[in-house]
Write a protein that holds these residues in place. Structure first.
Motif, PDB file in Angstrom:
ATOM      1  N   GLY A   1      37.285  51.447  56.957  1.00 54.44           N
ATOM      2  CA  GLY A   1      36.886  50.285  57.736  1.00 54.44           C
ATOM      3  C   GLY A   1      36.161  50.604  59.037  1.00 54.44           C
ATOM      4  O   GLY A   1      35.107  50.028  59.314  1.00 54.44           O
ATOM      5  N   PRO A   2      36.691  51.529  59.874  1.00 55.58           N
ATOM      6  CA  PRO A   2      35.989  51.826  61.133  1.00 55.58           C
ATOM      7  C   PRO A   2      34.596  52.419  60.932  1.00 55.58           C
ATOM      8  O   PRO A   2      33.706  52.203  61.751  1.00 55.58           O
ATOM      9  N   VAL A   3      34.390  53.192  59.857  1.00 57.71           N
ATOM     10  CA  VAL A   3      33.055  53.742  59.592  1.00 57.71           C
ATOM     11  C   VAL A   3      32.082  52.610  59.275  1.00 57.71           C
ATOM     12  O   VAL A   3      30.959  52.569  59.788  1.00 57.71           O
ATOM     13  N   TYR A   4      32.519  51.687  58.440  1.00 53.42           N
ATOM     14  CA  TYR A   4      31.670  50.536  58.124  1.00 53.42           C
ATOM     15  C   TYR A   4      31.392  49.704  59.367  1.00 53.42           C
ATOM     16  O   TYR A   4      30.283  49.177  59.545  1.00 53.42           O
ATOM     17  N   ALA A   5      32.393  49.599  60.262  1.00 51.01           N
ATOM     18  CA  ALA A   5      32.205  48.816  61.482  1.00 51.01           C
ATOM     19  C   ALA A   5      31.103  49.420  62.355  1.00 51.01           C
ATOM     20  O   ALA A   5      30.307  48.694  62.959  1.00 51.01           O
ATOM     21  N   ILE A   6      31.049  50.749  62.432  1.00 43.47           N
ATOM     22  CA  ILE A   6      29.990  51.404  63.206  1.00 43.47           C
ATOM     23  C   ILE A   6      28.634  51.199  62.528  1.00 43.47           C
ATOM     24  O   ILE A   6      27.615  50.938  63.182  1.00 43.47           O
TER      25      ILE A   6
ATOM     26  N   LEU B   1      40.525  56.484  64.107  1.00 43.66           N
ATOM     27  CA  LEU B   1      40.931  55.962  65.411  1.00 43.66           C
ATOM     28  C   LEU B   1      39.866  56.268  66.457  1.00 43.66           C
ATOM     29  O   LEU B   1      39.489  55.409  67.266  1.00 43.66           O
ATOM     30  N   GLY B   2      39.360  57.511  66.447  1.00 42.71           N
ATOM     31  CA  GLY B   2      38.297  57.880  67.376  1.00 42.71           C
ATOM     32  C   GLY B   2      37.056  57.027  67.191  1.00 42.71           C
ATOM     33  O   GLY B   2      36.443  56.562  68.165  1.00 42.71           O
ATOM     34  N   LEU B   3      36.681  56.804  65.939  1.00 44.00           N
ATOM     35  CA  LEU B   3      35.508  55.973  65.661  1.00 44.00           C
ATOM     36  C   LEU B   3      35.729  54.532  66.107  1.00 44.00           C
ATOM     37  O   LEU B   3      34.807  53.874  66.600  1.00 44.00           O
TER      38      LEU B   3
ATOM     39  N   LEU C   1      47.248  48.487  71.707  1.00 39.16           N
ATOM     40  CA  LEU C   1      48.498  48.762  70.996  1.00 39.16           C
ATOM     41  C   LEU C   1      48.236  49.456  69.670  1.00 39.16           C
ATOM     42  O   LEU C   1      48.955  50.375  69.268  1.00 39.16           O
ATOM     43  N   LEU C   2      47.188  49.018  68.983  1.00 37.72           N
ATOM     44  CA  LEU C   2      46.829  49.626  67.705  1.00 37.72           C
ATOM     45  C   LEU C   2      46.435  51.091  67.892  1.00 37.72           C
ATOM     46  O   LEU C   2      46.833  51.956  67.112  1.00 37.72           O
ATOM     47  N   TYR C   3      45.667  51.385  68.940  1.00 39.16           N
ATOM     48  CA  TYR C   3      45.253  52.767  69.196  1.00 39.16           C
ATOM     49  C   TYR C   3      46.463  53.660  69.450  1.00 39.16           C
ATOM     50  O   TYR C   3      46.557  54.774  68.920  1.00 39.16           O
ATOM     51  N   LEU C   4      47.387  53.171  70.253  1.00 40.04           N
ATOM     52  CA  LEU C   4      48.574  53.953  70.578  1.00 40.04           C
ATOM     53  C   LEU C   4      49.399  54.230  69.327  1.00 40.04           C
ATOM     54  O   LEU C   4      49.802  55.367  69.060  1.00 40.04           O
ATOM     55  N   PHE C   5      49.643  53.194  68.542  1.00 37.04           N
ATOM     56  CA  PHE C   5      50.439  53.346  67.323  1.00 37.04           C
ATOM     57  C   PHE C   5      49.759  54.312  66.351  1.00 37.04           C
ATOM     58  O   PHE C   5      50.402  55.198  65.785  1.00 37.04           O
ATOM     59  N   SER C   6      48.474  54.160  66.161  1.00 34.40           N
ATOM     60  CA  SER C   6      47.754  55.001  65.202  1.00 34.40           C
ATOM     61  C   SER C   6      47.737  56.457  65.642  1.00 34.40           C
ATOM     62  O   SER C   6      47.871  57.364  64.814  1.00 34.40           O
ATOM     63  N   ALA C   7      47.575  56.698  66.948  1.00 38.24           N
ATOM     64  CA  ALA C   7      47.558  58.068  67.447  1.00 38.24           C
ATOM     65  C   ALA C   7      48.904  58.754  67.213  1.00 38.24           C
ATOM     66  O   ALA C   7      48.957  59.889  66.713  1.00 38.24           O
ATOM     67  N   VAL C   8      49.980  58.072  67.552  1.00 39.52           N
ATOM     68  CA  VAL C   8      51.307  58.651  67.365  1.00 39.52           C
ATOM     69  C   VAL C   8      51.588  58.908  65.895  1.00 39.52           C
ATOM     70  O   VAL C   8      52.065  59.969  65.495  1.00 39.52           O
ATOM     71  N   ALA C   9      51.288  57.926  65.058  1.00 36.22           N
ATOM     72  CA  ALA C   9      51.577  58.054  63.631  1.00 36.22           C
ATOM     73  C   ALA C   9      50.678  59.097  62.968  1.00 36.22           C
ATOM     74  O   ALA C   9      51.106  59.831  62.080  1.00 36.22           O
ATOM     75  N   GLY C  10      49.400  59.183  63.379  1.00 31.38           N
ATOM     76  CA  GLY C  10      48.507  60.188  62.825  1.00 31.38           C
ATOM     77  C   GLY C  10      48.982  61.594  63.130  1.00 31.38           C
ATOM     78  O   GLY C  10      48.988  62.478  62.266  1.00 31.38           O
ATOM     79  N   VAL C  11      49.437  61.812  64.374  1.00 27.64           N
ATOM     80  CA  VAL C  11      49.979  63.119  64.733  1.00 27.64           C
ATOM     81  C   VAL C  11      51.250  63.410  63.939  1.00 27.64           C
ATOM     82  O   VAL C  11      51.483  64.546  63.499  1.00 27.64           O
TER      83      VAL C  11
END
Length: 249
Positions: free
Chosen positions: A155-160, A114-116, A234-244
């Motif tokens: 996926g996010p690592v490849y995107a960077i 998510l951070g990446l 919306l994706l960032y918010l959902f991922s942060a909550v679910a990751g925690v």
């Protein structure tokens, strides 16, 4: 969770996860995190890694012909070798984990990805100034291998990696389709050896294929019409909550 114990709401969530995975392959790599989170909640963290892999391969085989003209196999090799090293490291770590450790590891990986993803979205100018060097390719490939082995979430690592190489969208999708098809096939014997891919998981995968194909079909047609900023917030918010949540339970 066994197939026979799945309620209609669980089936809907599992199909939503499969849909998210298919949709992510058409240009929204961060959306694959939704699938990782849903499957970990429904089926257990470690088991979900093996459940998702065959679905990923179906996605890769389906998407590859759509974008094959935008890239060449020679563009895949620089990232593939370090990714294979990362897969071996991830295999060793995953084999030593119980389900609770795997759950927390996936939680940390989700937050890292998510951070990446946020960095990729809001710091593109900085990322494009990073040098395309041997060390960067090896670090990127190693992290791709470890994160895809532990959580199917590279996926996010490849995107960077693609941003640093200043890839246009079509080449990003073309190289990604080739790279992850190979990486996911390479992972199969390791997942089978860990006994998290088996007859039961493959049968469950078959029932989720409609979600995969619907995600790919709609994603290919809607990707240019979706307001990306609102979607990603919306994706960032959902991922942060679910990751925690994965870390705390």
């Amino acid at each position: 969770m066994e197939m026979s114990t799945l309620s209609w709401s669980h089936w809907f969530l599992a199909l939503l996860g499969a849909f998210s995975l298919g949709f992510s392959k058409t240009g929204f790599p961060g959306l694959a995190l939704v699938n990782v989170l849903i499957m970990a909640e429904l089926f257990g963290a470690k088991e979900s890694v093996g459940l998702i892999l065959p679905l990923l391969i179906v996605c890769d085989v389906t998407v590859y012909p759509m974008f094959r003209r935008y890239a060449k196999w020679s563009q895949v090799w620089p990232i593939l070798l370090p990714s294979c090293v990362g897969i071996l490291v991830g295999y060793g770590v995953l084999s030593a984990m119980d389900n609770l450790m795997a759950r927390r590891s996936i939680g940390w990986i989700i937050l890292l990805m998510l951070g990446l993803q946020i960095v990729r979205t809001y710091q593109q100018a900085f990322l494009k100034r990073l040098p395309d060097s041997t060390w960067f390719r090896w670090v990127s490939g190693w992290v791709i291998g470890v994160s895809t082995m532990l959580a199917n979430a590279a996926g996010p690592v490849y995107a960077i990696y693609a941003l640093v190489h200043q890839m246009p969208k079509e080449r990003f999708l073309g190289i990604g389709a080739r790279c992850f098809l190979l990486i996911n096939v390479i992972k199969l014997p390791f997942m089978t050896d860990l006994q998290i891919i088996h007859a039961h998981s493959l049968l469950l995968d078959l029932t989720l294929l409609p979600g995969i194909f619907a995600g790919i079909y709609l994603g290919k047609r809607l990707i240019d019409r979706i307001p990306q900023k609102a979607f990603e917030c919306l994706l960032y918010l959902f991922s942060a909550v679910a990751g925690v949540r994965l870390l705390m339970t």
